[in-house]
Write an enzyme that holds these catalytic residues in place. Sequence first.
Site, PDB file in Angstrom:
ATOM      1  CG  ASP A 100      37.625  40.840  38.152  1.00 48.75           C
ATOM      2  OD1 ASP A 100      38.444  40.225  38.286  1.00 48.75           O
ATOM      3  OD2 ASP A 100      37.043  41.203  36.946  1.00 48.75           O
ATOM      4  CD  GLU A 122      40.387  46.399  35.204  1.00 52.01           C
ATOM      5  OE1 GLU A 122      40.117  46.278  34.145  1.00 52.01           O
ATOM      6  OE2 GLU A 122      40.697  45.523  35.908  1.00 52.01           O
ATOM      7  CD  GLU A 136      37.394  35.645  37.627  1.00 49.35           C
ATOM      8  OE1 GLU A 136      38.836  35.127  37.756  1.00 49.35           O
ATOM      9  OE2 GLU A 136      36.273  34.937  37.340  1.00 49.35           O
TER      10      GLU A 136
END
Length: 373
Positions: A100, A122, A136
């Site tokens: 992120d 992820e 993020e």
Amino acid sequence: MTSSRYKVCITLGTRPEAIKLAPVIQKFRDSEAFETHVILTGQHREMVEQVMQLFEITADEDLNIMQPKQTLTDITYRSLQGLESIFKRIQPHCVIVQGDTTTAFAATLAAFYQQIPIGHVEAGLRTDNIYNPYPEEANRRLISQLAQLHFAPTQLAVENLNRSSVTGEVHLTGNTVIDALLTVADKQPECNVKGLDWNQYRVLLATVHRRENWGEPLQDILRGFHLILDKFPNTALLLPMHRNPTVREPIKASLGNHPRVFLTEPLDYGELVGAIQRCYLLLTDSGGLQEEAPSLGKPVLVLRKTTERPEAVDAGTAKLVGTDYQDIVSNSSELLSNKVAYEKMANAVNPFGDGQASDRILEIVQHYLGENH
């Protein structure tokens, strides 16, 4: 490289990306099915190079965007501009991003603009608070809307993605950080810190760097550290400092003269793994350490108000304590004085994977490209 190979670009810019993508890069480079291009944006510099040396990985392209006091706009703009020309030249069949970061978001957008399929390692982490963590939470949500392959680390991440109505394929792979961690931990790496005798103290390993903890929350955290050290004279604090002066300067001003505080430069990944193996517990606002420490049997107290890794909290390997100094002291005190509470956290099962995530990702990408190209 033969023309029959699939061309894959793997992009990274920060140390967490480098750690979590290292085993993926190794698998793709070992495979005869792929021509693999590793692209650095340079969002972070020295910390990324340390990881790449540890895993014996080299970059094929380097945008070298890092500048003093760079803003999120600077990182995004320069990454987009540099990646556009690289993707046009290489013409990859797939671009792989991780996590992120602003690098991951910019690489996703650059690939989307050229209609290149995106694989997101992820995928599916959520706090459901767009400003915490910032940026993020927004980055990963935006990436999820553009990716064709979502590599989810846990079942909860799969559910988050399905609830978001993302397009593309959602796959449960486990977290690649466990692949990386176990590879390094097997080597029993050293962590030598000047003046620190690991056998003399119960060492608390701490990291603090997130934007949402800048300012007053950081001061509260540092006050908590002082009180823990006062209450437990057989403890010491190891705190590798982030390079950002917004974080470093308050830490040095508050803790720099304490005889049982060891402030260091950022540890390289091998040293960090060695420190986790030797420490008693962790106090951190890092996302990655919430995943890594439980694999080595160490409790984690999370210095944040929210976490995109509630699986760790649910599994009992981590506890969300926030930034209030009283909460930090009381939760640390319980683990330092109550052996039963400590063992319960230390022996809880890590929910983030088995060390085989990179193999699964390789297989999924190969199948996807075979079906679509």
